[in-house]
Design a protein around this motif. Structure first.
Motif, PDB file in Angstrom:
ATOM      1  N   VAL A 131       0.073  -2.846   4.107  1.00  0.00           N
ATOM      2  CA  VAL A 131      -0.452  -1.998   3.036  1.00  0.00           C
ATOM      3  C   VAL A 131      -1.667  -2.653   2.388  1.00  0.00           C
ATOM      4  O   VAL A 131      -2.701  -2.006   2.150  1.00  0.00           O
ATOM      5  CB  VAL A 131       0.647  -1.718   1.989  1.00  0.00           C
ATOM      6  CG1 VAL A 131       0.058  -1.115   0.719  1.00  0.00           C
ATOM      7  CG2 VAL A 131       1.699  -0.782   2.575  1.00  0.00           C
ATOM      8  N   GLY A 160      -5.591  -1.361   2.489  1.00  0.00           N
ATOM      9  CA  GLY A 160      -6.280  -1.140   1.225  1.00  0.00           C
ATOM     10  C   GLY A 160      -7.568  -1.927   1.121  1.00  0.00           C
ATOM     11  O   GLY A 160      -8.599  -1.407   0.674  1.00  0.00           O
ATOM     12  N   LEU A 164      -3.353   4.408  -1.475  1.00  0.00           N
ATOM     13  CA  LEU A 164      -4.048   4.274  -0.195  1.00  0.00           C
ATOM     14  C   LEU A 164      -4.758   5.563   0.188  1.00  0.00           C
ATOM     15  O   LEU A 164      -5.879   5.544   0.713  1.00  0.00           O
ATOM     16  CB  LEU A 164      -3.056   3.876   0.901  1.00  0.00           C
ATOM     17  CG  LEU A 164      -2.468   2.463   0.817  1.00  0.00           C
ATOM     18  CD1 LEU A 164      -1.474   2.245   1.949  1.00  0.00           C
ATOM     19  CD2 LEU A 164      -3.559   1.404   0.869  1.00  0.00           C
ATOM     20  N   VAL A 178      -7.286   5.986   3.329  1.00  0.00           N
ATOM     21  CA  VAL A 178      -6.486   5.462   4.438  1.00  0.00           C
ATOM     22  C   VAL A 178      -5.631   6.583   5.022  1.00  0.00           C
ATOM     23  O   VAL A 178      -5.001   7.349   4.286  1.00  0.00           O
ATOM     24  CB  VAL A 178      -5.568   4.308   3.965  1.00  0.00           C
ATOM     25  CG1 VAL A 178      -4.643   3.852   5.096  1.00  0.00           C
ATOM     26  CG2 VAL A 178      -6.397   3.139   3.455  1.00  0.00           C
ATOM     27  N   THR A 204      -3.659  -2.722  -3.683  1.00  0.00           N
ATOM     28  CA  THR A 204      -4.256  -1.691  -2.827  1.00  0.00           C
ATOM     29  C   THR A 204      -5.753  -1.705  -3.059  1.00  0.00           C
ATOM     30  O   THR A 204      -6.309  -0.869  -3.770  1.00  0.00           O
ATOM     31  CB  THR A 204      -3.674  -0.292  -3.137  1.00  0.00           C
ATOM     32  OG1 THR A 204      -3.805  -0.040  -4.546  1.00  0.00           O
ATOM     33  CG2 THR A 204      -2.211  -0.210  -2.748  1.00  0.00           C
TER      34      THR A 204
END
Length: 371
Positions: A163, A167, A201, A206, A330
């Motif tokens: 994650v 990010g 995100l 993303v 993030t």
């Protein structure tokens, strides 16, 4: 008679325990000697590796510092630093065999501390410091070059590392397509902050694919990578960055001290079970799980228990944090997090973790002033 404590591993736990013993315990245990063994001549601040793969954001000095320099204030009779790796051990005879550039060396100990941590299953990514400083820095430079050249990037594994990597990449590059693959129906293993992290995100752009377990990947003739998912889907990408899968660095240890997945089995004192005078802290114990804050408490607890033992007293249970914090950055601006089951504001996650990813603590770790 010299009391020798051998500490295996020069990352967060090993550095802290060594400093604490030398700064405090040796004041009253004058014959104490600490031998710190590390494959890496430098402390690699791997918490920031997810940001370090982005070219031009962090300098080498911000994520790596010389261990020998940090310990230079201690007298030679009290401290020895060995650049090498543990190859085997005889825990009944109280010896460990170390491989160094000049050949093998066998060390005798009165107490042994295991702090060799864990590594990612794929050794071509720089999330962990399992190599020499030169190898790690070369890997970072190579990854930075690939990141800069790629237009499409697949990050496999949607735990905290995945994650945060996705990010960081999308925060820096709005013109690159970043795809995060989660084997589970939700990212972060369905943690209570999974929805918040996914929302952050998506704001960055993303692309998240859930229930997308990777079963294989191969490099194509044109240099791209074809990633195969469990459902048969194939994704072709310019850069594949796997983050899933942790393996304990415990090959040098006998089976009797290990638990599931070869992590070391410890009691409430963080003393290794089924053997005498051996202790463990950090990822190699994975108790209750691997994390920086857990490692800090474990390292402090092991150092305290060694101090007690050397003063003829009984050890005490290692106290971990009374709460369970989980913070996930993030990008360089926001994040998602919780303390126990209570979510915290995105800005708080940024201020506590995301702003520096802990790199501001590197100097204090190296010279011991943090402890």
């Amino acid at each position: 008679m010299t009391q020798t404590i051998v500490v295996l591993g020069g990352a967060y736990a090993g550095i802290e325990i060594s400093h604490r013993l030398l700064k405090y315990t040796r004041n009253s245990v004058k014959d104490l000697k600490v031998i710190l063994v590390s494959k890496n001549s430098h402390l690699y601040w791997n918490m920031a590796s997810v940001r370090a793969i982005v070219p031009g954001v962090l300098t080498e000095e911000q994520i790596s510092a010389s261990i020998e320099t940090g310990f230079s204030k201690y007298p030679a009779e009290a401290f020895e630093f060995i650049v090498g790796s543990a190859e085997s051990s005889d825990l009944d005879a109280k010896t460990v065999t170390i491989a160094t550039a000049n050949g093998e060396r066998t060390l005798n100990y009165d107490h042994l501390v295991l702090a060799t941590g864990s590594r990612t299953v794929d050794d071509q990514v720089p999330w962990k410091g399992n190599g020499t400083n030169e190898q790690i820095q070369a890997m970072l430079r190579d990854t930075q070059q690939k990141v800069a050249a790629a237009k499409h990037i697949v990050v496999a594994g949607a735990g905290a590392t995945g994650v945060e990597t996705a990010g960081e990449l999308r925060y820096e590059y709005k013109d690159k397509e970043v795809v995060l693959l989660s084997a589970d129906p939700q990212i972060l293993g369905g943690d209570v902050i999974a929805g918040n992290a996914a929302s952050e995100l998506k704001k960055l752009g993303v692309t998240i694919k859930t229930s997308a377990r990777v079963v294989g990947h191969n490099v194509t003739a044109d240099g791209q990578t074809e990633v195969t998912l469990e459902n048969g889907e194939k994704i072709t990408t310019d850069l594949y960055l796997p983050t899933m899968g942790m393996r304990a660095n415990s090959e040098y240890l006998p089976a009797k001290v290990k638990k599931e997945h070869d992590f070391v089995d410890v009691d409430e004192f963080y003393r290794v079970k089924n053997v005498e005078n051996v202790w463990a802290a950090g990822d190699i114990a994975w108790s209750p799980r691997g994390s920086f804050v857990a490692t800090q408490k474990q390292a402090g607890g092991v150092a305290k228990n060694l101090d007690l033992i050397l003063h003829g007293k009984a050890p005490i249970p290692v106290k971990l944090l009374p709460v369970d914090p989980f913070l996930c950055a993030t990008g360089r601006g926001r994040g998602a997090g919780r303390i126990n089951g209570f979510k915290v504001f995105s800005l708080m996650v940024y201020m506590i973790k995301g702003k520096t990813l802990g790199t501001n603590h590197l100097p204090g770790y190296i010279d011991g002033s943090s402890f």
